[in-house]
Write a protein that holds these residues in place. Structure first.
Motif, PDB file in Angstrom:
ATOM      1  N   HIS A 138       0.863  -1.355   0.048  1.00 42.64           N
ATOM      2  CA  HIS A 138      -0.041  -0.011  -0.097  1.00 42.64           C
ATOM      3  C   HIS A 138       0.887   1.324  -0.095  1.00 42.64           C
ATOM      4  O   HIS A 138       0.564   2.296  -0.640  1.00 42.64           O
ATOM      5  CB  HIS A 138      -0.973  -0.085   1.073  1.00 42.64           C
ATOM      6  N   ASP A 139       1.652   1.443   0.974  1.00 42.93           N
ATOM      7  CA  ASP A 139       2.524   2.679   0.874  1.00 42.93           C
ATOM      8  C   ASP A 139       3.274   2.670  -0.391  1.00 42.93           C
ATOM      9  O   ASP A 139       3.757   3.914  -0.710  1.00 42.93           O
ATOM     10  CB  ASP A 139       3.664   2.307   2.021  1.00 42.93           C
ATOM     11  N   GLY A 140       4.034   1.749  -0.908  1.00 39.17           N
ATOM     12  CA  GLY A 140       4.901   2.047  -2.065  1.00 39.17           C
ATOM     13  C   GLY A 140       3.746   2.478  -3.077  1.00 39.17           C
ATOM     14  O   GLY A 140       3.988   3.339  -3.817  1.00 39.17           O
ATOM     15  N   ALA A 141       2.522   1.829  -3.130  1.00 38.99           N
ATOM     16  CA  ALA A 141       1.624   2.230  -4.131  1.00 38.99           C
ATOM     17  C   ALA A 141       1.240   3.735  -4.319  1.00 38.99           C
ATOM     18  O   ALA A 141       0.857   4.362  -5.182  1.00 38.99           O
ATOM     19  CB  ALA A 141       0.582   1.186  -4.263  1.00 38.99           C
ATOM     20  N   GLU A 142       1.018   4.216  -2.913  1.00 38.74           N
ATOM     21  CA  GLU A 142       0.843   5.471  -2.771  1.00 38.74           C
ATOM     22  C   GLU A 142       2.018   6.575  -3.304  1.00 38.74           C
ATOM     23  O   GLU A 142       1.589   7.424  -3.955  1.00 38.74           O
ATOM     24  CB  GLU A 142       0.669   5.907  -1.222  1.00 38.74           C
ATOM     25  N   HIS A 143       3.026   6.159  -3.314  1.00 44.08           N
ATOM     26  CA  HIS A 143       4.327   7.017  -3.783  1.00 44.08           C
ATOM     27  C   HIS A 143       4.111   6.777  -5.156  1.00 44.08           C
ATOM     28  O   HIS A 143       4.575   7.773  -6.006  1.00 44.08           O
ATOM     29  CB  HIS A 143       5.621   6.504  -3.086  1.00 44.08           C
ATOM     30  N   ILE A 144       3.761   5.618  -5.960  1.00 47.78           N
ATOM     31  CA  ILE A 144       3.919   5.410  -7.257  1.00 47.78           C
ATOM     32  C   ILE A 144       2.831   6.093  -7.573  1.00 47.78           C
ATOM     33  O   ILE A 144       2.834   6.853  -8.930  1.00 47.78           O
ATOM     34  CB  ILE A 144       4.023   3.924  -7.497  1.00 47.78           C
ATOM     35  N   GLY A 145       1.757   6.131  -7.267  1.00 43.66           N
ATOM     36  CA  GLY A 145       0.246   7.045  -7.702  1.00 43.66           C
ATOM     37  C   GLY A 145       0.814   8.452  -7.589  1.00 43.66           C
ATOM     38  O   GLY A 145       0.564   9.263  -8.678  1.00 43.66           O
ATOM     39  N   GLU A 146       1.473   9.116  -6.621  1.00 39.95           N
ATOM     40  CA  GLU A 146       1.821  10.321  -6.681  1.00 39.95           C
ATOM     41  C   GLU A 146       2.516  10.805  -7.786  1.00 39.95           C
ATOM     42  O   GLU A 146       2.369  11.873  -8.370  1.00 39.95           O
ATOM     43  CB  GLU A 146       2.314  10.880  -5.275  1.00 39.95           C
ATOM     44  N   ALA A 147       3.584   9.770  -8.102  1.00 40.37           N
ATOM     45  CA  ALA A 147       4.522  10.218  -9.178  1.00 40.37           C
ATOM     46  C   ALA A 147       3.819  10.049 -10.359  1.00 40.37           C
ATOM     47  O   ALA A 147       4.098  10.960 -11.492  1.00 40.37           O
ATOM     48  CB  ALA A 147       5.797   9.210  -9.250  1.00 40.37           C
ATOM     49  N   LEU A 148       2.941   9.138 -10.513  1.00 37.69           N
ATOM     50  CA  LEU A 148       2.240   9.039 -12.144  1.00 37.69           C
ATOM     51  C   LEU A 148       1.281  10.355 -12.394  1.00 37.69           C
ATOM     52  O   LEU A 148       1.027  10.467 -13.396  1.00 37.69           O
ATOM     53  CB  LEU A 148       1.202   7.939 -11.881  1.00 37.69           C
ATOM     54  N   LYS A 149       1.099  10.981 -11.113  1.00 34.94           N
ATOM     55  CA  LYS A 149       0.310  12.223 -11.358  1.00 34.94           C
ATOM     56  C   LYS A 149       1.141  13.306 -12.209  1.00 34.94           C
ATOM     57  O   LYS A 149       0.482  14.276 -12.844  1.00 34.94           O
ATOM     58  CB  LYS A 149      -0.200  12.834 -10.076  1.00 34.94           C
TER      59      LYS A 149
END
Length: 88
Positions: free
Chosen positions: A27-38
């Motif tokens: 979950h935590d890593g996906a949050e960081h990846i998601g922010e980057a994808l924005k």
């Protein structure tokens, strides 16, 4: 781990494909990846196979996809998304 990858993706606009399968991103890593994808406007393919990403992580990635019009291939097989995560 994924926090550093996320930070790098925010500024690196040349990388077009990234394979992160089997890295235990969760979950935590996906949050960081998601922010980057924005913010990332270059990445067209992202492989997140088997990273134990659950519904909350899927939510972050799904939110990013609303504004990211460049990513065309996203591989999320063998994660823990479930029905709730798939809705995002």
């Amino acid at each position: 781990g994924a926090q550093h990858i996320g930070e790098a993706l925010k500024i690196n606009q040349a990388l077009t494909s990234l394979d992160l399968k089997y890295n235990g991103i969760r979950h935590d890593g996906a949050e960081h990846i998601g922010e980057a994808l924005k913010l990332n406007k270059a990445l067209t393919s992202l492989n997140l196979w088997d990273n134990k990403i659950g519904p909350e992580g899927a939510k972050h990635i799904g939110e990013a996809l609303k504004s990211n019009m460049v990513l065309t291939t996203l591989m999320l097989q063998w994660n823990l998304l479930g029905e709730k995560g798939a809705q995002h």
